[in-house]
Write a protein that holds these residues in place. Structure first.
Motif, PDB file in Angstrom:
ATOM      1  N   PHE A  67     -10.677  -8.400  -1.939  1.00 47.22           N
ATOM      2  CA  PHE A  67      -9.239  -8.625  -1.759  1.00 47.22           C
ATOM      3  C   PHE A  67      -8.512  -7.338  -1.370  1.00 47.22           C
ATOM      4  CE2 PHE A  67      -9.768 -12.854  -3.260  1.00 47.22           C
ATOM      5  CZ  PHE A  67      -8.637 -13.534  -2.844  1.00 47.22           C
ATOM      6  N   LEU A  68      -9.007  -6.215  -1.862  1.00 49.39           N
ATOM      7  CA  LEU A  68      -8.367  -4.926  -1.586  1.00 49.39           C
ATOM      8  C   LEU A  68      -8.895  -4.276  -0.307  1.00 49.39           C
ATOM      9  CD1 LEU A  68      -8.385  -3.775  -5.276  1.00 49.39           C
ATOM     10  CD2 LEU A  68      -6.335  -4.278  -3.937  1.00 49.39           C
ATOM     11  N   GLY A  69      -9.767  -4.982   0.418  1.00 47.74           N
ATOM     12  CA  GLY A  69     -10.257  -4.468   1.694  1.00 47.74           C
ATOM     13  C   GLY A  69     -11.304  -3.374   1.561  1.00 47.74           C
ATOM     14  N   ILE A  70     -11.900  -3.261   0.366  1.00 44.40           N
ATOM     15  CA  ILE A  70     -12.899  -2.219   0.104  1.00 44.40           C
ATOM     16  C   ILE A  70     -14.300  -2.711   0.467  1.00 44.40           C
ATOM     17  CG2 ILE A  70     -13.974  -0.869  -1.757  1.00 44.40           C
ATOM     18  CD1 ILE A  70     -11.136  -0.960  -3.131  1.00 44.40           C
ATOM     19  N   LEU A  71     -14.572  -3.987   0.198  1.00 38.42           N
ATOM     20  CA  LEU A  71     -15.843  -4.626   0.572  1.00 38.42           C
ATOM     21  C   LEU A  71     -15.550  -5.722   1.590  1.00 38.42           C
ATOM     22  CD1 LEU A  71     -17.993  -5.549  -2.591  1.00 38.42           C
ATOM     23  CD2 LEU A  71     -18.507  -3.790  -0.885  1.00 38.42           C
ATOM     24  N   PRO A  72     -16.463  -5.943   2.544  1.00 38.75           N
ATOM     25  CA  PRO A  72     -16.211  -6.996   3.530  1.00 38.75           C
ATOM     26  C   PRO A  72     -16.397  -8.409   2.977  1.00 38.75           C
ATOM     27  CG  PRO A  72     -18.297  -5.884   4.009  1.00 38.75           C
ATOM     28  CD  PRO A  72     -17.658  -5.132   2.867  1.00 38.75           C
ATOM     29  N   GLU A  73     -17.270  -8.559   1.976  1.00 38.49           N
ATOM     30  CA  GLU A  73     -17.521  -9.903   1.440  1.00 38.49           C
ATOM     31  C   GLU A  73     -18.228  -9.811   0.101  1.00 38.49           C
ATOM     32  OE1 GLU A  73     -19.943 -11.723   4.420  1.00 38.49           O
ATOM     33  OE2 GLU A  73     -21.548 -10.247   4.208  1.00 38.49           O
ATOM     34  N   THR A  74     -18.172 -10.916  -0.634  1.00 38.09           N
ATOM     35  CA  THR A  74     -18.923 -11.020  -1.877  1.00 38.09           C
ATOM     36  C   THR A  74     -19.175 -12.495  -2.140  1.00 38.09           C
ATOM     37  OG1 THR A  74     -19.076 -10.224  -4.164  1.00 38.09           O
ATOM     38  CG2 THR A  74     -16.969 -11.185  -3.508  1.00 38.09           C
ATOM     39  N   ASP A  75     -20.101 -12.792  -3.039  1.00 40.50           N
ATOM     40  CA  ASP A  75     -20.289 -14.185  -3.433  1.00 40.50           C
ATOM     41  C   ASP A  75     -20.775 -14.246  -4.869  1.00 40.50           C
ATOM     42  OD1 ASP A  75     -23.152 -13.888  -3.514  1.00 40.50           O
ATOM     43  OD2 ASP A  75     -23.220 -14.204  -1.360  1.00 40.50           O
ATOM     44  N   GLY A  76     -20.661 -15.423  -5.443  1.00 42.39           N
ATOM     45  CA  GLY A  76     -21.168 -15.680  -6.784  1.00 42.39           C
ATOM     46  C   GLY A  76     -21.828 -17.033  -6.756  1.00 42.39           C
ATOM     47  N   ARG A  77     -23.139 -17.058  -6.977  1.00 44.71           N
ATOM     48  CA  ARG A  77     -23.882 -18.297  -6.760  1.00 44.71           C
ATOM     49  C   ARG A  77     -24.538 -18.852  -8.015  1.00 44.71           C
ATOM     50  NH1 ARG A  77     -24.429 -19.376  -1.591  1.00 44.71           N
ATOM     51  NH2 ARG A  77     -23.607 -17.792  -0.200  1.00 44.71           N
ATOM     52  N   ASN A  78     -24.429 -18.163  -9.122  1.00 42.09           N
ATOM     53  CA  ASN A  78     -25.204 -18.609 -10.285  1.00 42.09           C
ATOM     54  C   ASN A  78     -24.342 -19.314 -11.315  1.00 42.09           C
ATOM     55  OD1 ASN A  78     -27.413 -17.382  -9.070  1.00 42.09           O
ATOM     56  ND2 ASN A  78     -26.877 -15.405  -9.959  1.00 42.09           N
ATOM     57  N   HIS A  79     -23.354 -20.063 -10.840  1.00 43.33           N
ATOM     58  CA  HIS A  79     -22.467 -20.762 -11.769  1.00 43.33           C
ATOM     59  C   HIS A  79     -22.951 -22.180 -11.992  1.00 43.33           C
ATOM     60  CE1 HIS A  79     -19.266 -17.708 -11.973  1.00 43.33           C
ATOM     61  NE2 HIS A  79     -19.756 -17.351 -10.807  1.00 43.33           N
ATOM     62  N   GLY A  80     -22.546 -22.739 -13.102  1.00 48.41           N
ATOM     63  CA  GLY A  80     -22.874 -24.131 -13.378  1.00 48.41           C
ATOM     64  C   GLY A  80     -24.228 -24.273 -14.026  1.00 48.41           C
ATOM     65  N   VAL A  81     -24.329 -25.229 -14.950  1.00 49.87           N
ATOM     66  CA  VAL A  81     -25.602 -25.520 -15.615  1.00 49.87           C
ATOM     67  C   VAL A  81     -25.906 -26.999 -15.425  1.00 49.87           C
ATOM     68  CG1 VAL A  81     -25.484 -23.670 -17.338  1.00 49.87           C
ATOM     69  CG2 VAL A  81     -24.359 -25.855 -17.801  1.00 49.87           C
ATOM     70  N   GLY A  82     -27.156 -27.350 -15.658  1.00 49.36           N
ATOM     71  CA  GLY A  82     -27.551 -28.757 -15.527  1.00 49.36           C
ATOM     72  C   GLY A  82     -27.331 -29.257 -14.112  1.00 49.36           C
ATOM     73  N   ASP A  83     -26.650 -30.402 -13.978  1.00 50.75           N
ATOM     74  CA  ASP A  83     -26.459 -30.979 -12.646  1.00 50.75           C
ATOM     75  C   ASP A  83     -25.396 -30.218 -11.836  1.00 50.75           C
ATOM     76  OD1 ASP A  83     -24.183 -31.772 -13.964  1.00 50.75           O
ATOM     77  OD2 ASP A  83     -24.326 -33.878 -13.391  1.00 50.75           O
ATOM     78  N   GLN A  84     -24.748 -29.251 -12.479  1.00 50.92           N
ATOM     79  CA  GLN A  84     -23.778 -28.420 -11.757  1.00 50.92           C
ATOM     80  C   GLN A  84     -24.392 -27.101 -11.294  1.00 50.92           C
ATOM     81  OE1 GLN A  84     -20.389 -29.013 -10.690  1.00 50.92           O
ATOM     82  NE2 GLN A  84     -21.481 -30.942 -10.945  1.00 50.92           N
ATOM     83  N   GLN A  85     -25.685 -26.921 -11.534  1.00 50.66           N
ATOM     84  CA  GLN A  85     -26.357 -25.694 -11.100  1.00 50.66           C
ATOM     85  C   GLN A  85     -26.220 -25.535  -9.594  1.00 50.66           C
ATOM     86  OE1 GLN A  85     -30.190 -25.578 -12.829  1.00 50.66           O
ATOM     87  NE2 GLN A  85     -30.299 -23.347 -12.844  1.00 50.66           N
ATOM     88  N   GLY A  86     -25.922 -24.323  -9.158  1.00 48.73           N
ATOM     89  CA  GLY A  86     -25.720 -24.100  -7.733  1.00 48.73           C
ATOM     90  C   GLY A  86     -24.254 -24.081  -7.355  1.00 48.73           C
TER      91      GLY A  86
END
Length: 160
Positions: free
Chosen positions: A67-86
């Motif tokens: 958001f501050l323009g320091i990194l071009p991108e980021t992601d978070g992929r390990n959220h959710g458990v059970g059928d919400q995994q992914g």
């Protein structure tokens, strides 16, 4: 106090909307909850069927750095458990806007462009939550550290 604070900012797009909400993790870390809902009509969004993601302690500074323009991108992929995994998110800095995509199994992804004005308010919430967890740091300290640490160490070769 232990009472929950209600400070949030909505970002509305043509196909989906986001809500950035101050939150606390189970461990008591100050963070942000990112919620996304699909559009179901002109300026109407299906919040009852939203995707909800709590940024981890480690994701918070990375999201702030984008958001501050320091990194071009980021992601978070390990959220959710059970059928919400992914369940997860991707955020890209595209120069004149940010692009945020939130996804979960069995749901259509929500993609929302974030204007500079909205990005300013969201960035203020991200920095606020980092400061709440590390009250000995000033806003300037946080900016300096995000640049010197997250920006340098997480930059992909060729992006510096």
């Amino acid at each position: 106090g232990a009472e929950r604070e209600f400070i949030s900012h909505h970002v509305y797009g043509g196909k989906a909307a986001l809500c950035w909400d101050v939150d606390k993790t189970k461990n008591g870390d100050d963070t942000i909850r990112l919620e996304a809902a699909k559009a179901i009509g002109e300026r109407k969004y299906d919040w009852s069927n939203k995707i909800s993601i709590q940024l981890t302690r480690d994701e918070l500074p990375c999201v702030a750095a984008v958001f501050l323009g320091i990194l071009p991108e980021t992601d978070g992929r390990n959220h959710g458990v059970g059928d919400q995994q992914g369940k997860g998110f991707e955020i890209q800095h595209q120069g004149n806007k940010l692009f945020v995509k939130v996804f979960a199994p069995q749901k259509p992804p929500c993609a929302v462009p974030v204007s500079p004005e909205d990005a300013f308010t969201v960035a203020s919430l991200l920095v606020r939550q980092i400061r709440k967890g590390k009250p000995w740091l000033s806003g300037n300290d946080i900016m300096t550290m995000l640049r010197a640490i997250i920006g340098r160490m997480k930059a992909k070769p060729g992006n510096q």
